[in-house]
Design an enzyme around this catalytic site. Structure first.
Site, PDB file in Angstrom:
ATOM      1  N   TYR A 158     -99.638  83.593 -47.884  1.00  0.00           N
ATOM      2  CA  TYR A 158     -99.138  83.142 -46.590  1.00  0.00           C
ATOM      3  C   TYR A 158     -98.886  84.382 -45.747  1.00  0.00           C
ATOM      4  CZ  TYR A 158     -95.986  81.063 -43.131  1.00  0.00           C
ATOM      5  OH  TYR A 158     -95.383  80.654 -41.972  1.00  0.00           O
ATOM      6  N   ASP A 160    -100.212  92.891 -46.806  1.00  0.00           N
ATOM      7  CA  ASP A 160     -99.093  92.196 -46.191  1.00  0.00           C
ATOM      8  C   ASP A 160     -97.896  92.390 -47.115  1.00  0.00           C
ATOM      9  OD1 ASP A 160     -97.159  90.452 -45.400  1.00  0.00           O
ATOM     10  OD2 ASP A 160     -98.478  88.725 -45.149  1.00  0.00           O
ATOM     11  N   LYS A 169     -88.934  91.312 -42.986  1.00  0.00           N
ATOM     12  CA  LYS A 169     -87.793  91.018 -43.861  1.00  0.00           C
ATOM     13  C   LYS A 169     -86.862  92.227 -44.056  1.00  0.00           C
ATOM     14  CE  LYS A 169     -90.143  87.118 -45.977  1.00  0.00           C
ATOM     15  NZ  LYS A 169     -89.586  85.872 -45.483  1.00  0.00           N
TER      16      LYS A 169
HETATM   17  N1  HOZ Z   1     -91.963  81.232 -44.890  1.00  0.00           N
HETATM   18  C1  HOZ Z   1     -90.685  81.568 -45.365  1.00  0.00           C
HETATM   19  C2  HOZ Z   1     -90.651  81.889 -46.795  1.00  0.00           C
HETATM   20  N2  HOZ Z   1     -91.833  82.264 -47.429  1.00  0.00           N
HETATM   21  C3  HOZ Z   1     -89.664  80.507 -45.080  1.00  0.00           C
HETATM   22  C4  HOZ Z   1     -88.807  80.932 -43.987  1.00  0.00           C
HETATM   23  C5  HOZ Z   1     -87.648  80.002 -43.666  1.00  0.00           C
HETATM   24  O1  HOZ Z   1     -87.754  78.798 -43.853  1.00  0.00           O
HETATM   25  O2  HOZ Z   1     -86.652  80.507 -43.200  1.00  0.00           O
END
Ligand code: HOZ
Length: 428
Positions: A145, A240, A268
């Site tokens: 992702y 990434d 992050k």
């Molecule tokens: N895509 C985020 C974790 N892989 C989730 C982010 C969220 O829901 O705050």
């Protein structure tokens, strides 16, 4: 039994004003059942919900809070910074300082551009790679992702996998056709594709450890061969490291596995809990970025002083001696305890970990890609999740997300977590 009455009320209200009641899909607890808990505050290893329940937190805002929540140094620095103004839309010394800290830790990057999220970082990096190579197509891996930009929502992990919508409607076919998806860890598929298609491929983007279908590790040699193949064919290799950066080690997965990508995306941890992303790479590639070059990318809040302050303070804390050893030791203690708890409870599970990110899958088979991750028993995971929540342990509400350890987690927290896991697993 914990009561979640106030969270339930808030969720009901939220549903009438926010799509699905949440600002990011996985938070809705749809994959695990029940209502999402609404968080009131957090400190150290704990979060507290609107009903006054407390939880040992392994979500950690999906990774950023590696120092623990509301770390005193970060809070102090932010209080000072906020008094000086919250956004200028102009250069500051802070963004130069954060850029220097990042480049020192990631020698593969000569220059770095700050943005506001991981999605922006990957989207921009790909545009730059396309501008640099003058090619259009990209290779990504199933289950990875890279945020929600068009063209990356093809066989995507995270919420897209959780909700069974790996290819999102709304993405024009003309975008998606430029994205080639291949199975993670399948180097022969990469070889075949690159041999045939290299002339049209701008970049390969990869999560070196896939944190968006749980925690899937690269097989020995996979990243190394990927590096060789891309280099030989003039394809930009983008790591990434939004999740793995400053997480699996200070220098991220590239230092952990000893690979030098051409470009890196971060997010992050570098924002210390505030919205930050960054992308960077070799000088000749980054000189394509406007105003130095013709590839356009911009942002009013990019390099925001509060976000830079939280990032700088976090990285300085992380650069102190022994930090990664300590967090690694805690993560290993949790790993041993959870593996042992599953064995004692007679459950077939597989546990994977890179540094302080990890995942327990409910399966007896090796998990090495999207398809094998999908074979995990998500029904069992849901029961595990709910049992743990009732026992005061907060896990990500999906089998297809990683768990994270912070420096603030104590041995006592971990012992409590292992005990809760054993009690829960016994009942599944
Ligand atoms: N895509 C985020 C974790 N892989 C989730 C982010 C969220 O829901 O705050």
């Amino acid at each position: 039994m914990k009561s979640f009455d106030l969270s339930k009320k808030l969720y009901k209200k939220a549903l009438s004003v926010i799509p699905g009641g949440v600002n990011s899909p996985v938070r809705a607890f749809k994959a695990v059942g029940g209502n999402p808990i609404f968080i009131e505050k957090a400190k150290g290893s704990k979060i507290y919900d609107a009903d006054g329940n407390s939880f040992i937190d392994y979500v950690l805002s999906w990774g950023p809070m590696i120092l623990g929540h509301a770390h005193p140094a970060v809070v102090r620095a932010l209080k000072k910074a906020v008094e000086k103004g919250t956004s200028f839309g102009a250069p500051t010394a802070l963004e130069v300082e954060l850029a220097e800290l990042v480049l020192k830790a990631y020698p593969s990057m000569d220059k770095v551009r700050m943005v506001n999220s991981g999605t922006e970082a990957t989207m921009s990096a790909i545009r730059v790679a396309r501008g640099f190579t003058k090619r259009d197509r990209i290779i990504k891996f199933e289950g990875c992702y890279h945020g929600h930009a068009d063209g990356l929502l093809v066989k995507a992990g995270s919420g897209a996998t959780t909700f069974g919508i790996p290819d999102s409607p709304g993405v024009p076919k003309s975008y998606a056709k430029n994205t080639i998806t291949l199975p993670f860890n399948d180097i022969n598929a990469v070889k075949r594709t690159i041999e045939k298609e290299w002339r049209s491929i701008a970049c390969v983007i990869i999560e070196p450890v896939v944190g968006n279908i749980g925690c899937v590790l690269p097989r020995p040699g996979f990243l190394e061969t990927l590096r060789k193949l891309t280099e030989r064919n003039g394809i930009v290799l983008i790591f990434d490291e939004v999740m793995t950066g400053f997480r699996v080690s200070f220098g991220g997965a590239q230092s952990y596995y000893g690979i030098k990508p051409d470009m890196t995306c971060l997010g992050k941890v570098i924002g210390g809990g505030l919205p930050v992303g960054a992308y960077g790479g070799k000088k000749e590639i980054m000189s394509m970025v406007a105003p130095e070059g013709p590839v356009y990318q911009a942002g009013t809040l990019s390099g925001n002083p509060l976000a830079m302050t939280a990032g700088i303070t976090t990285l300085k804390e992380l650069s102190k001696a022994g930090v990664y050893r300590k967090i690694g030791k805690r993560s290993s203690m949790l790993e041993k305890g959870l593996v042992d708890a599953a064995r004692r409870a007679g459950q077939s599970t597989r546990f994977y970990r890179a540094g302080s990110m990890f995942c327990t899958y409910f399966t007896d088979r090796e998990v090495y890609d999207y398809n094998t991750a999908k074979m995990s028993d998500t029904g069992k995971f849901s029961k595990f999740f709910s049992g743990m929540l009732q026992r005061g342990i907060n896990l990500a509400p999906s089998q297809f997300e990683a768990g994270f350890m912070s420096l603030a987690h104590s041995d006592k927290d971990i012992e409590k977590t292992i005990k809760a896991a054993y009690e829960t697993l016994k009942k599944i």
